[in-house]
Design an enzyme around this catalytic site. Sequence first.
Site, PDB file in Angstrom:
ATOM      1  N   CYS A  54      -6.111  -3.022   7.382  1.00  0.00           N
ATOM      2  CA  CYS A  54      -7.343  -2.225   7.317  1.00  0.00           C
ATOM      3  C   CYS A  54      -8.531  -2.985   6.732  1.00  0.00           C
ATOM      4  CB  CYS A  54      -7.102  -0.937   6.527  1.00  0.00           C
ATOM      5  SG  CYS A  54      -6.631  -1.197   4.803  1.00  0.00           S
ATOM      6  N   CYS A  64       0.830  -1.203   0.000  1.00  0.00           N
ATOM      7  CA  CYS A  64       0.000   0.000   0.000  1.00  0.00           C
ATOM      8  C   CYS A  64       0.867   1.257   0.000  1.00  0.00           C
ATOM      9  CB  CYS A  64      -0.914  -0.017   1.219  1.00  0.00           C
ATOM     10  SG  CYS A  64      -2.092   1.343   1.249  1.00  0.00           S
TER      11      CYS A  64
END
Length: 370
Positions: A209, A111
């Site tokens: 997440c 990410c």
Amino acid sequence: MLNSKTIAVAMSGGVDSSTVAAMLRAEGNEVIGLTMQLWNQRRLAGHAGMPEAVHGRCCSLDDVYDARRVAETLGIPYYVVNHEDRFERDVVKPFVEEYLSGRTPIPCSLCNNHLKFDQLLIVAQQIGADALATGHYARVEFDEVRGRWLLKRPADSSKDQTYFLFGLTQEQLSRTLFPLGEMTKPQVRELARHYGLALAEKPDSQEICFVPGGDYKKFLDAYLAEQGESLPDTAGELVTTDGEVIGEHNGIHNFTVGQRKGLGVATGSPLYVIQIKGDEHQVVVGNQDELYSRTLRARRVNLVAVEDLREPLRVQVKIRHRHEAAPAVVEKSGDDEVLVTFDEPQRAITPGQATVFYDGEVVVGGGWIV
């Protein structure tokens, strides 16, 4: 610190990035808040094991609300940038594919490398910002002698996030600020209180997440079901390191190197997962000693402190985030491949994880364990 510049701040809705925005504003900079909307936290609600409400994770809708509230408190412009499609393509799908092929991925590094810094720096440029600041615990500085930007460990070693940032390029580092690099977490919370930020006591997010409760198996089931796909059949044999078949397993995605529980076989002594052979659907098990190895190979290498590995280099190497960096030699072993040879054997070197090379507090570079 830059004086009176326009600085975009990546605001995650946590205390760290919020404090960065407040610090830079107090120093007289023009500050613009940016939040990335990456994953709809309620998207898989209703599937088995997927909660309706989510707490304690970065990038949730609550975090967007918190970041917006901080921006209002500070009186700075604030934008939410939606990159859900790109996040799914570059982070979530590779995560699923890696697990199904028997590797253990690390999505936070993906990410950072492919999305957060890449895309936020583009947005920062589009809105006229001179630099992007984040709440990561790391340091960046230009080394005149090497003629290169260096990524360095922070003052607070317990919060060191350089392991997740090894993929940053020279161009990205040249436009990135890490204002918390010289601070400790307690100092950051104290500063947040000083600036009157409502989330000064907000706990840190701990989880991946998009994987609630850290249960990636339930996430894989739910995600594939949503895609109209079923979990591929990767059941196969449990074998010893000598090749003896001692049992069956119901899918390679249920295992990771170093695992001891849930193997489904009983022998006189404890067994551990030594290797996962994705192509053959085999899980190789053995005793504790067989978990140790002196070498690893890594690909998709990014070098930060040096331009090239012209000769073998003495470094300290991490093989996972919480691993104590161990002395080793790193050398080129092929096109975009390096060989790491440790002084002492290391436990449970796991394909799919990142490996990061250090020279003291300087990040030399890193890659992905194959």
